[in-house]
Design an enzyme around this catalytic site. Structure first.
Site: not given
Length: 348
Positions: A179, A322-324
């Site tokens: 996300d 985050g950010e995968g």
């Protein structure tokens, strides 16, 4: 609400093929090194074979890093280390290849896709292929109001389903989910706290950007107030997502369920994807069999959700950005498991 019936997912989603998994286990008994010597790599290879329905397992050749983006109104309470409306910069960094997730995706050979569901900016500021599923600008402040209207929640959920179909139809063989949000961990904490029946303090973490004690107290209070609004609608998962989720979280939930329908395996990232997975598990109890927990971020809500779903993280590096990023770090491990299961010679 229209004709979307969440109960259909319970019958549509089947577990990965148990017969194929037994065949993979029997094949592994004949390979060197002996079973157990490769630790969880054996388990991963067998899981992937069952998901693919193939023995020997096929290599993971078309992974996709998929990031759902959105802003959350609760960020106005300064519950996050990122600024309110800051998702736009996160999206731009990912698209420009400057973010941690984008760098890892490039390094590990995973195509990167960003889906804007509720970034608080004019749609013209981002490419059309990023914004075409957008539901609204920002989600509501969940401590005092619904994140979404009922129609918006269904639109977001259906958008996630559509993305899952697009990926399955294009030949993507593994999804690395993440996300790009500001305030998303607060919404995730509220969802997990509601579904696990816990107090706010038990599911309040420090977020992806890291926050000090005062911000943590504000976040805890916001989750406490959101929980009061969430508990009356616990019986309806779509209403729950509308009340305390957000467009990005609703889309991720729809995506996870439809990916399980389409038999597409998914690696989860941090607390946001774990929260959506927990909602999806309430809808269809077999769905978690299609997911891997990529990493343990150290967020208490993520730990709670993964325990509830019996998902054991592959890595424990405490990655919170985050950010995968955390799920991408697990990608080479899954690819290695597939390669070993397919290419190891039989023992003489």
């Amino acid at each position: 609400m229209s004709g979307l019936n969440l109960d259909d997912f319970a019958s549509l989603i089947e577990r990965p093929d148990s017969g194929v998994r037994r065949d993979a286990e029997e094949r592994r008994e004949r390979l060197g090194p002996r079973p157990g010597a490769l630790g969880r790599l054996d388990e991963l290879g067998e899981w992937l074979a069952a998901a693919q329905g193939a023995v020997p397992v096929k290599p993971v050749e078309r992974p996709k890093a998929l990031l759902f983006a959105g802003d959350h109104g609760v960020a106005a309470l300064e519950v996050s280390g990122g600024p309110k409306g800051g998702a736009l910069e996160l999206v731009r960094a990912a698209l420009d290849g400057r973010s941690a997730g984008a760098i890892l995706a490039r390094r590990f050979g995973a195509e990167l896709r960003v889906v804007d569901m509720s970034v608080d900016c004019d749609p013209g500021e981002l490419p059309q292929d990023v914004t075409r599923h957008r539901v609204r600008r920002g989600s509501g402040r969940i401590d005092i109001e619904d994140a979404l209207g009922a129609e918006e929640a269904e639109r977001a959920f259906r958008a996630g389903m559509a993305v899952a179909d697009e990926e399955a139809d294009s030949g993507t063989d593994l999804i690395v989910l993440g996300d790009l949000s500001v305030g998303g961990t607060t919404a995730a904490g509220a969802l997990i706290g509601a579904l696990c029946g816990t107090d706010a303090s038990v599911v309040t973490g420090r977020g992806g950007f890291g926050i000090d004690d005062l911000a943590w107290m504000r976040k805890c209070a916001a989750i406490r107030d959101a929980l009061r609004r969430a508990r009356p609608v616990l019986g309806d998962q779509m209403e729950l997502l509308a009340a305390v989720g957000g467009a990005d979280l609703a889309a991720m939930t729809g995506f996870l369920l439809q990916s399980a329908v389409r038999r597409t395996p998914v690696i989860l990232d941090g607390v946001v994807s774990a929260a959506c997975a927990l909602v999806a598990q309430r809808v269809a109890f077999r769905a978690p069999d299609w997911w891997l927990a990529g990493q343990a971020s150290g967020d208490p809500a993520q730990t709670k959700a993964l325990d509830r779903m019996a998902l054991n993280p592959l890595l424990d590096h405490g990655v919170t950005v985050g950010e995968g990023t955390g799920s991408l770090l697990a990608l080479p491990l899954v690819q290695a498991a597939a390669a070993l299961a397919a290419e190891l010679p039989e023992r003489s």
